[in-house]
Design a protein around this motif. Structure first.
Motif, PDB file in Angstrom:
ATOM      1  N   SER A 157       0.832  -1.078   0.007  1.00 33.31           N
ATOM      2  CA  SER A 157      -0.059   0.032  -0.048  1.00 33.31           C
ATOM      3  C   SER A 157       0.877   1.496   0.019  1.00 33.31           C
ATOM      4  CB  SER A 157      -0.857   0.016   1.259  1.00 33.31           C
ATOM      5  OG  SER A 157      -0.115   0.039   2.557  1.00 33.31           O
ATOM      6  N   ARG A 158       2.093   1.072   0.312  1.00 34.74           N
ATOM      7  CA  ARG A 158       2.903   2.240   0.436  1.00 34.74           C
ATOM      8  C   ARG A 158       3.954   2.619  -0.876  1.00 34.74           C
ATOM      9  NH1 ARG A 158       5.642   2.586   6.348  1.00 34.74           N
ATOM     10  NH2 ARG A 158       3.866   2.521   7.742  1.00 34.74           N
ATOM     11  N   LEU A 159       3.598   1.599  -2.081  1.00 36.35           N
ATOM     12  CA  LEU A 159       4.298   1.791  -3.118  1.00 36.35           C
ATOM     13  C   LEU A 159       3.559   3.001  -3.750  1.00 36.35           C
ATOM     14  CD1 LEU A 159       4.462  -1.928  -4.258  1.00 36.35           C
ATOM     15  CD2 LEU A 159       6.488  -0.504  -3.605  1.00 36.35           C
ATOM     16  N   ARG A 160       4.585   3.617  -4.263  1.00 35.58           N
ATOM     17  CA  ARG A 160       4.370   4.765  -5.338  1.00 35.58           C
ATOM     18  C   ARG A 160       4.991   4.603  -6.595  1.00 35.58           C
ATOM     19  NH1 ARG A 160       1.119   5.141  -2.149  1.00 35.58           N
ATOM     20  NH2 ARG A 160       0.523   6.444  -0.431  1.00 35.58           N
ATOM     21  N   ALA A 161       4.655   5.632  -7.574  1.00 35.03           N
ATOM     22  CA  ALA A 161       5.127   5.630  -8.788  1.00 35.03           C
ATOM     23  C   ALA A 161       6.583   5.554  -9.185  1.00 35.03           C
ATOM     24  CB  ALA A 161       4.352   6.614  -9.593  1.00 35.03           C
ATOM     25  N   GLY A 162       7.101   6.485  -8.164  1.00 35.99           N
ATOM     26  CA  GLY A 162       8.559   6.631  -8.165  1.00 35.99           C
ATOM     27  C   GLY A 162       9.228   5.474  -8.044  1.00 35.99           C
ATOM     28  N   ASP A 163       8.796   4.655  -7.056  1.00 38.09           N
ATOM     29  CA  ASP A 163       9.345   3.529  -6.770  1.00 38.09           C
ATOM     30  C   ASP A 163       9.298   2.125  -8.022  1.00 38.09           C
ATOM     31  OD1 ASP A 163       9.569   3.847  -3.898  1.00 38.09           O
ATOM     32  OD2 ASP A 163       7.519   3.333  -3.687  1.00 38.09           O
ATOM     33  N   VAL A 164       8.163   2.412  -8.796  1.00 41.62           N
ATOM     34  CA  VAL A 164       8.335   1.605  -9.958  1.00 41.62           C
ATOM     35  C   VAL A 164       9.270   1.904 -10.863  1.00 41.62           C
ATOM     36  CG1 VAL A 164       6.738   0.749 -11.834  1.00 41.62           C
ATOM     37  CG2 VAL A 164       5.861   1.028  -9.537  1.00 41.62           C
ATOM     38  N   VAL A 165       9.236   3.458 -11.214  1.00 46.25           N
ATOM     39  CA  VAL A 165       9.967   4.019 -12.141  1.00 46.25           C
ATOM     40  C   VAL A 165      11.645   3.760 -12.039  1.00 46.25           C
ATOM     41  CG1 VAL A 165      10.960   6.226 -13.515  1.00 46.25           C
ATOM     42  CG2 VAL A 165       8.430   5.582 -13.090  1.00 46.25           C
ATOM     43  N   SER A 166      11.848   4.187 -10.474  1.00 48.40           N
ATOM     44  CA  SER A 166      13.237   3.994 -10.116  1.00 48.40           C
ATOM     45  C   SER A 166      13.893   2.538 -10.430  1.00 48.40           C
ATOM     46  CB  SER A 166      13.658   4.380  -8.825  1.00 48.40           C
ATOM     47  OG  SER A 166      13.084   3.495  -7.820  1.00 48.40           O
ATOM     48  N   PHE A 167      13.053   1.322 -10.176  1.00 50.10           N
ATOM     49  CA  PHE A 167      13.267  -0.032 -10.287  1.00 50.10           C
ATOM     50  C   PHE A 167      13.628  -0.143 -11.825  1.00 50.10           C
ATOM     51  CE2 PHE A 167      12.261  -4.285 -11.296  1.00 50.10           C
ATOM     52  CZ  PHE A 167      13.242  -4.960 -10.594  1.00 50.10           C
ATOM     53  N   VAL A 168      12.688   0.235 -12.693  1.00 48.77           N
ATOM     54  CA  VAL A 168      12.865   0.031 -14.025  1.00 48.77           C
ATOM     55  C   VAL A 168      14.148   0.698 -14.472  1.00 48.77           C
ATOM     56  CG1 VAL A 168      12.044   0.138 -16.177  1.00 48.77           C
ATOM     57  CG2 VAL A 168      10.603  -0.584 -14.492  1.00 48.77           C
ATOM     58  N   GLN A 169      14.360   2.085 -14.000  1.00 50.79           N
ATOM     59  CA  GLN A 169      15.542   2.626 -14.473  1.00 50.79           C
ATOM     60  C   GLN A 169      16.990   2.120 -14.004  1.00 50.79           C
ATOM     61  OE1 GLN A 169      14.698   6.519 -13.178  1.00 50.79           O
ATOM     62  NE2 GLN A 169      13.801   7.106 -14.994  1.00 50.79           N
ATOM     63  N   CYS A 170      16.906   1.355 -12.883  1.00 52.49           N
ATOM     64  CA  CYS A 170      17.948   0.794 -12.559  1.00 52.49           C
ATOM     65  C   CYS A 170      18.342  -0.503 -13.159  1.00 52.49           C
ATOM     66  CB  CYS A 170      17.741   0.617 -10.864  1.00 52.49           C
ATOM     67  SG  CYS A 170      19.176  -0.191 -10.203  1.00 52.49           S
ATOM     68  N   GLN A 171      17.306  -1.444 -13.452  1.00 56.18           N
ATOM     69  CA  GLN A 171      17.469  -2.672 -14.044  1.00 56.18           C
ATOM     70  C   GLN A 171      17.551  -2.606 -15.515  1.00 56.18           C
ATOM     71  OE1 GLN A 171      17.903  -5.293 -12.101  1.00 56.18           O
ATOM     72  NE2 GLN A 171      17.696  -4.220 -10.355  1.00 56.18           N
TER      73      GLN A 171
END
Length: 408
Positions: A157-171
């Motif tokens: 429930s604490r996930l935000r769009a920034g978490d998703v984007v940062s993961f993809v940009q990292c991987q």
């Protein structure tokens, strides 16, 4: 090979009556004589220790193995295989119902493992995805959860769009283009699942970045026919492993099967009377293919003169103990890679998929239609097969006549 005590000193302790049966179970898995003796020696010492400590057979559990290994380390140098050998022993006792099920504690899953396991169950039960697809998705989701919840507590429930984007940009920069696209597909699937469960209110699947890609950007790289022939000739079919590897590579080359389809092929999938091979594709649907004579002959030679004795119904088995079927498609890929290296062939890639591309390219050049190629390869969407049309375009470029007078 069956184990017997003969003139050896009879083992002591609560396991003494089951040591021979345990040894026979190890032998049936294809372990060599030296490894068999090692397992028996460790089991005998463990049984003696159990007896001296007044532990009954019914109460034996994995915790006793750890206690015994600590005791043994004070009297003998520990070996790297000690813990694995005792795990085999406990598994045997549990399989034979000689120890109490209550004494076999289930390993406590971490929050990330629990979340991943629930997602796997959803993919299997609700989405009915194939095992191969689930295997591809899960590592990405595990990495995503570890990236977002490094403290171990999963709070979707604490996930935000920034978490998703940062993961993809990292991987994404670390991955091949196809792997990166697979990662984003898996991530969207997981985020939709989390919202479906009510774990999050936001539609974060829409926040997953799109990996840039041009449709049909590259021509499929197939291994040339002459290299296939060179590879097949290089395999020593006088050995059991050689007969297996020859049959596997011939299947890849003649029928264009995926590595997973070869790895999970079972004895019942071959109808020798009608000459039909039943293959389970990526979607789980069965596809009947004609079995070429040379392929059938190669498989038969392996089954008669190369395949180890085993209760497994898989056609192709591992060459080393434990003698079982391949755990995944990686086993077939490894055979292809090592065979190419031994033959000194500089193929377009080191994977098994290049045989599939080679067969499709060859069929196209011999006048086969895209629908015929797609049917053989088990494609469910015409767009998947359409990529092979680029081969003809490239061939036409080599025949293009220069414009008279040069470039205007």
């Amino acid at each position: 090979m069956r184990y017997s005590i003969h003139d050896r000193v009879a083992p002591e302790g609560p396991l003494s009556a089951h040591i021979v049966a345990f040894a026979n179970s190890i032998a049936a898995q294809g372990y060599c004589t030296q490894s068999l003796k090692y397992h028996v020696r460790l089991a005998t010492g463990f049984s003696r220790w159990l007896g001296r400590n007044g532990i009954d057979l019914h109460n034996v559990c994995p915790a006793h193995c750890e206690q015994y290994l600590r005791y043994r380390a004070r009297h003998a140098r520990p070996a790297t295989g000690d813990r694995a050998a005792l795990r085999h022993l406990i598994a045997f006792l549990d399989r034979e119902r000689l120890i109490s099920a209550q004494r076999m504690p289930a390993r406590r899953l971490s929050p990330i493992e629990s979340c991943t396991l629930a997602y796997i169950e959803y993919l299997h039960e609700a989405r009915a995805l194939s095992k191969a697809t689930i295997v591809y998705y899960v590592p990405f989701i595990r990495e995503f959860l570890e990236h977002c919840f490094d403290d171990g507590r999963v709070r979707l429930s604490r996930l935000r769009a920034g978490d998703v984007v940062s993961f993809v940009q990292c991987q994404a920069p670390r991955l091949h283009l196809k792997r990166a696209k697979l990662m984003t597909t898996a991530l969207r699937s997981f985020l939709r699942y989390a919202r479906f469960r009510g774990d999050m209110a936001l539609d974060l699947a829409a926040a997953v970045p799109v990996v840039a890609n041009w449709s049909m950007q590259s021509i499929p790289r197939g291994i040339p026919p002459e290299q296939i022939q060179q590879l097949l000739v290089s395999i020593d079919r006088r050995t059991a492993v050689g007969r297996r590897d020859y049959a596997i590579i011939l299947l890849l080359a003649r029928l264009g099967l995926r590595s997973g389809e070869v790895a999970f092929l079972e004895l019942e999938d071959i109808d020798w009377n009608t000459g039909v091979l039943s293959v389970r594709g990526k979607s789980g649907q069965r596809n009947g293919l004609p079995l070429p004579a040379d392929v059938g002959k190669a498989i038969a030679a392996y089954l008669r003169y190369g395949r180890p004795q085993s209760t497994s119904r898989r056609v192709f088995l591992r060459a080393k103990a434990p003698i079982t079927g391949f755990r995944s498609s990686c086993g077939v890929g490894s055979i292809v890679r090592h065979s190419l290296q031994r033959a000194g062939i500089n193929a377009p890639t080191t994977g098994a998929h290049q045989f599939r591309h080679a067969l499709a390219s060859q069929m196209l050049r011999h006048g086969a239609s895209l629908s015929e190629i797609g049917e053989l390869l088990g494609h469910h969407h015409p767009q998947t097969t359409k990529i092979y049309t680029k081969i003809d375009i490239e061939a036409l470029r080599t025949l293009a006549v220069p414009w008279p007078g040069g470039v205007q």
